[in-house]
Scaffold this motif. Structure first.
Motif, PDB file in Angstrom:
ATOM      1  N   VAL A  54      55.026-128.253 -69.784  1.00 48.90           N
ATOM      2  CA  VAL A  54      55.901-129.155 -70.232  1.00 48.90           C
ATOM      3  C   VAL A  54      57.349-128.753 -69.959  1.00 48.90           C
ATOM      4  O   VAL A  54      58.347-129.452 -70.261  1.00 48.90           O
ATOM      5  N   GLY A  55      57.524-127.843 -68.951  1.00 48.62           N
ATOM      6  CA  GLY A  55      58.861-127.563 -68.217  1.00 48.62           C
ATOM      7  C   GLY A  55      58.997-126.330 -67.326  1.00 48.62           C
ATOM      8  O   GLY A  55      57.834-125.842 -66.877  1.00 48.62           O
ATOM      9  N   ARG A  56      60.098-126.142 -67.347  1.00 51.16           N
ATOM     10  CA  ARG A  56      60.456-124.824 -66.354  1.00 51.16           C
ATOM     11  C   ARG A  56      61.460-124.210 -66.951  1.00 51.16           C
ATOM     12  O   ARG A  56      62.243-124.346 -67.701  1.00 51.16           O
ATOM     13  N   LYS A  57      61.325-122.742 -66.382  1.00 49.00           N
ATOM     14  CA  LYS A  57      62.547-121.760 -66.859  1.00 49.00           C
ATOM     15  C   LYS A  57      63.078-121.143 -65.535  1.00 49.00           C
ATOM     16  O   LYS A  57      62.379-120.917 -64.466  1.00 49.00           O
ATOM     17  N   MET A  58      64.310-120.877 -65.921  1.00 48.73           N
ATOM     18  CA  MET A  58      65.050-120.203 -64.752  1.00 48.73           C
ATOM     19  C   MET A  58      65.072-118.731 -65.198  1.00 48.73           C
ATOM     20  O   MET A  58      65.063-118.210 -66.523  1.00 48.73           O
ATOM     21  N   GLY A  59      65.157-117.788 -64.087  1.00 39.43           N
ATOM     22  CA  GLY A  59      65.310-116.327 -64.659  1.00 39.43           C
ATOM     23  C   GLY A  59      66.320-115.808 -63.714  1.00 39.43           C
ATOM     24  O   GLY A  59      66.596-116.171 -62.649  1.00 39.43           O
ATOM     25  N   MET A  60      66.924-114.620 -64.022  1.00 34.93           N
ATOM     26  CA  MET A  60      67.816-113.875 -63.344  1.00 34.93           C
ATOM     27  C   MET A  60      69.081-114.751 -62.956  1.00 34.93           C
ATOM     28  O   MET A  60      69.613-114.520 -61.872  1.00 34.93           O
ATOM     29  N   THR A  61      69.420-115.375 -64.007  1.00 36.91           N
ATOM     30  CA  THR A  61      70.683-116.199 -63.739  1.00 36.91           C
ATOM     31  C   THR A  61      71.835-115.427 -64.316  1.00 36.91           C
ATOM     32  O   THR A  61      73.067-116.187 -64.404  1.00 36.91           O
ATOM     33  N   SER A  62      71.658-114.224 -65.057  1.00 37.50           N
ATOM     34  CA  SER A  62      72.874-113.692 -65.646  1.00 37.50           C
ATOM     35  C   SER A  62      72.908-112.088 -65.295  1.00 37.50           C
ATOM     36  O   SER A  62      71.815-111.675 -64.610  1.00 37.50           O
ATOM     37  N   LYS A  63      74.080-111.677 -65.126  1.00 38.29           N
ATOM     38  CA  LYS A  63      74.184-110.053 -64.503  1.00 38.29           C
ATOM     39  C   LYS A  63      73.679-109.152 -65.496  1.00 38.29           C
ATOM     40  O   LYS A  63      73.086-108.390 -65.214  1.00 38.29           O
ATOM     41  N   SER A 193      77.687-118.319 -72.939  1.00 40.85           N
ATOM     42  CA  SER A 193      76.844-119.229 -72.134  1.00 40.85           C
ATOM     43  C   SER A 193      77.653-118.963 -70.620  1.00 40.85           C
ATOM     44  O   SER A 193      76.685-119.415 -69.579  1.00 40.85           O
ATOM     45  N   ALA A 194      78.500-118.464 -70.533  1.00 35.25           N
ATOM     46  CA  ALA A 194      79.353-118.428 -69.297  1.00 35.25           C
ATOM     47  C   ALA A 194      78.627-117.365 -68.425  1.00 35.25           C
ATOM     48  O   ALA A 194      78.577-117.449 -67.255  1.00 35.25           O
ATOM     49  N   ALA A 195      77.854-116.474 -69.046  1.00 43.02           N
ATOM     50  CA  ALA A 195      77.052-115.416 -68.422  1.00 43.02           C
ATOM     51  C   ALA A 195      75.844-116.022 -67.635  1.00 43.02           C
ATOM     52  O   ALA A 195      75.401-115.520 -66.621  1.00 43.02           O
ATOM     53  N   ILE A 196      75.483-117.282 -67.936  1.00 34.03           N
ATOM     54  CA  ILE A 196      74.470-117.946 -66.993  1.00 34.03           C
ATOM     55  C   ILE A 196      74.913-118.510 -65.881  1.00 34.03           C
ATOM     56  O   ILE A 196      75.568-119.762 -65.924  1.00 34.03           O
ATOM     57  N   LEU A 197      75.378-118.037 -64.825  1.00 32.68           N
ATOM     58  CA  LEU A 197      75.948-118.575 -63.581  1.00 32.68           C
ATOM     59  C   LEU A 197      77.295-119.222 -64.034  1.00 32.68           C
ATOM     60  O   LEU A 197      77.359-120.001 -62.949  1.00 32.68           O
ATOM     61  N   GLY A 198      77.943-118.712 -64.739  1.00 31.33           N
ATOM     62  CA  GLY A 198      79.327-119.465 -64.923  1.00 31.33           C
ATOM     63  C   GLY A 198      79.100-120.648 -66.073  1.00 31.33           C
ATOM     64  O   GLY A 198      79.963-121.026 -66.859  1.00 31.33           O
ATOM     65  N   ASN A 199      78.103-121.533 -65.934  1.00 31.99           N
ATOM     66  CA  ASN A 199      77.859-122.616 -66.780  1.00 31.99           C
ATOM     67  C   ASN A 199      76.150-122.916 -66.521  1.00 31.99           C
ATOM     68  O   ASN A 199      75.816-123.083 -65.522  1.00 31.99           O
ATOM     69  N   PRO A 200      75.486-122.958 -67.652  1.00 33.00           N
ATOM     70  CA  PRO A 200      73.953-123.148 -67.531  1.00 33.00           C
ATOM     71  C   PRO A 200      73.487-124.440 -66.682  1.00 33.00           C
ATOM     72  O   PRO A 200      72.409-124.631 -66.192  1.00 33.00           O
ATOM     73  N   VAL A 224      63.839-127.385 -69.864  1.00 32.00           N
ATOM     74  CA  VAL A 224      64.454-126.338 -68.935  1.00 32.00           C
ATOM     75  C   VAL A 224      64.953-125.138 -69.673  1.00 32.00           C
ATOM     76  O   VAL A 224      65.947-125.406 -70.462  1.00 32.00           O
ATOM     77  N   LEU A 225      64.720-123.958 -69.516  1.00 31.37           N
ATOM     78  CA  LEU A 225      65.240-122.861 -69.959  1.00 31.37           C
ATOM     79  C   LEU A 225      66.142-122.474 -68.878  1.00 31.37           C
ATOM     80  O   LEU A 225      65.745-122.167 -67.656  1.00 31.37           O
ATOM     81  N   ALA A 226      67.592-122.373 -69.091  1.00 28.36           N
ATOM     82  CA  ALA A 226      68.343-121.897 -68.257  1.00 28.36           C
ATOM     83  C   ALA A 226      68.543-120.322 -67.551  1.00 28.36           C
ATOM     84  O   ALA A 226      69.210-119.988 -66.775  1.00 28.36           O
ATOM     85  N   GLY A 227      68.023-119.566 -68.496  1.00 27.03           N
ATOM     86  CA  GLY A 227      68.135-118.154 -68.175  1.00 27.03           C
ATOM     87  C   GLY A 227      68.697-117.376 -69.209  1.00 27.03           C
ATOM     88  O   GLY A 227      69.448-117.915 -69.945  1.00 27.03           O
ATOM     89  N   GLY A 228      68.250-115.940 -69.393  1.00 30.26           N
ATOM     90  CA  GLY A 228      68.635-115.077 -70.571  1.00 30.26           C
ATOM     91  C   GLY A 228      70.275-114.709 -70.527  1.00 30.26           C
ATOM     92  O   GLY A 228      70.635-114.574 -69.117  1.00 30.26           O
ATOM     93  N   ALA A 229      71.127-114.963 -71.512  1.00 28.07           N
ATOM     94  CA  ALA A 229      72.469-114.770 -71.410  1.00 28.07           C
ATOM     95  C   ALA A 229      72.603-113.333 -71.638  1.00 28.07           C
ATOM     96  O   ALA A 229      74.143-113.080 -71.250  1.00 28.07           O
ATOM     97  N   THR A 230      71.804-112.736 -72.249  1.00 26.12           N
ATOM     98  CA  THR A 230      72.006-111.002 -72.614  1.00 26.12           C
ATOM     99  C   THR A 230      70.814-110.395 -72.200  1.00 26.12           C
ATOM    100  O   THR A 230      69.882-111.192 -71.670  1.00 26.12           O
ATOM    101  N   ALA A 231      70.738-109.020 -72.127  1.00 26.14           N
ATOM    102  CA  ALA A 231      69.592-108.457 -71.798  1.00 26.14           C
ATOM    103  C   ALA A 231      68.771-108.868 -73.002  1.00 26.14           C
ATOM    104  O   ALA A 231      68.845-109.398 -73.940  1.00 26.14           O
TER     105      ALA A 231
END
Ligand code: OOG
Ligand code: MG
Length: 257
Positions: A54-63, A193-200, A224-231
């Motif tokens: 049903v979709g895709r997820k991104m990972g490791m997009t935040s520090k 949300s800025a944690a996700i590559l500056g902008n999801p 689409v999940l853009a990636g975790g914003a926190t740990a």
């Protein structure tokens, strides 16, 4: 082991709730390209068992995530219909091994996207933005893996919950949404949300480019999940988790055995 055997092992680990050792330990030359090959074979096994992508997820997009997991390049995996939990609903742990969850931003695609769209084309292809919580569960012992391992394991995908408030991308300043993740009524993580590559939206752009490298498009209707914003935080039966975002409301679920 070849990529088909590794896919079988990971599928069995997930179905049986038994973790495996990371493959790069015994096969140090197991590559990222092979990791994605395993992931495609794993998807085929899920589809054979009746699941639907049903979709895709991104990972490791935040520090925060890169530091937590010790991996510093964006990766992607697939989402199936079986992973979705309704907002306010119950996550049944079932055979999950060591589940965690993390706050994310989700896009629901209104148009197909492929290749390298312009910022305007990117926003126009998104029909809705929602807040979300992703449930992750590595099939590796101690959540210990290298980049090719985690890609093979579908980037630890295990579930997702989409918030019920839906906005258009141009109704939001996607780069500045504050958020809090609570467990059992106590704040557990704060983020933005800025944690996700500056902008999801950058994460969505990166996903479309990565899919294009595999000769694939992102079809209309995809989540689409853009990636975790926190740990990520651990979850266990009895927990109640809620994430609240600026302008996007909140999303929550309860955890049962
Ligand atoms: C890998 C999954 C990463 C994210 O949002 O960064 C991920 C893991 O942390 O086990 O979902
Ligand atoms: Mg995630």
């Amino acid at each position: 082991m070849n990529t088909s055997q590794i896919a079988e092992k990971l599928f069995e680990a997930e179905e049986g709730g038994k973790s495996v050792r990371k493959f790069t330990a015994a096969q140090p030359d197991f590559s990222l390209a092979q990791g994605y090959e395993v992931q495609q074979k794993l998807l085929a096994l899920h589809e054979k068992s009746g699941a639907r992508i049903v979709g895709r997820k991104m990972g490791m997009t935040s520090k925060a995530k890169m530091e937590q997991m010790g991996i510093n390049s964006p990766i992607h995996g697939f989402l199936t219909n079986r992973m979705e939990v309704a907002d306010g609903g119950v996550l049944k742990l079932g055979k999950r091994i060591h589940p965690k969850c993390e706050p994310e931003i989700a896009f629901i695609m209104g148009k197909d996207l492929r290749g390298h769209p312009s910022p305007a084309e990117l926003s126009a292809a998104v029909s809705e933005v929602a807040c979300a919580i992703e449930i992750i569960d590595s099939r590796y012992e101690n959540f210990d893996f290298a980049l090719p391992d985690v890609v093979a394991d579908n980037c630890s995908s295990s579930g997702f919950v989409l918030g019920s408030v839906r906005k258009k991308p141009d109704e939001l300043d996607l780069a500045t949404l504050g958020l809090v993740l609570e467990k059992n009524g106590q704040p557990a993580q704060y983020g933005t949300s800025a944690a996700i590559l500056g902008n999801p939206l950058r994460s969505l752009l990166a996903l479309v480019a990565l899919l294009d490298e595999m000769g694939e498009a992102l079809p209309a209707g995809s989540v689409v999940l853009a990636g975790g914003a926190t740990a990520a935080i651990p979850i266990a039966a009895g927990d109640w988790v809620r994430a609240t975002f600026d302008q996007l409301g909140s999303v929550e679920f309860r955890v049962e055995k």
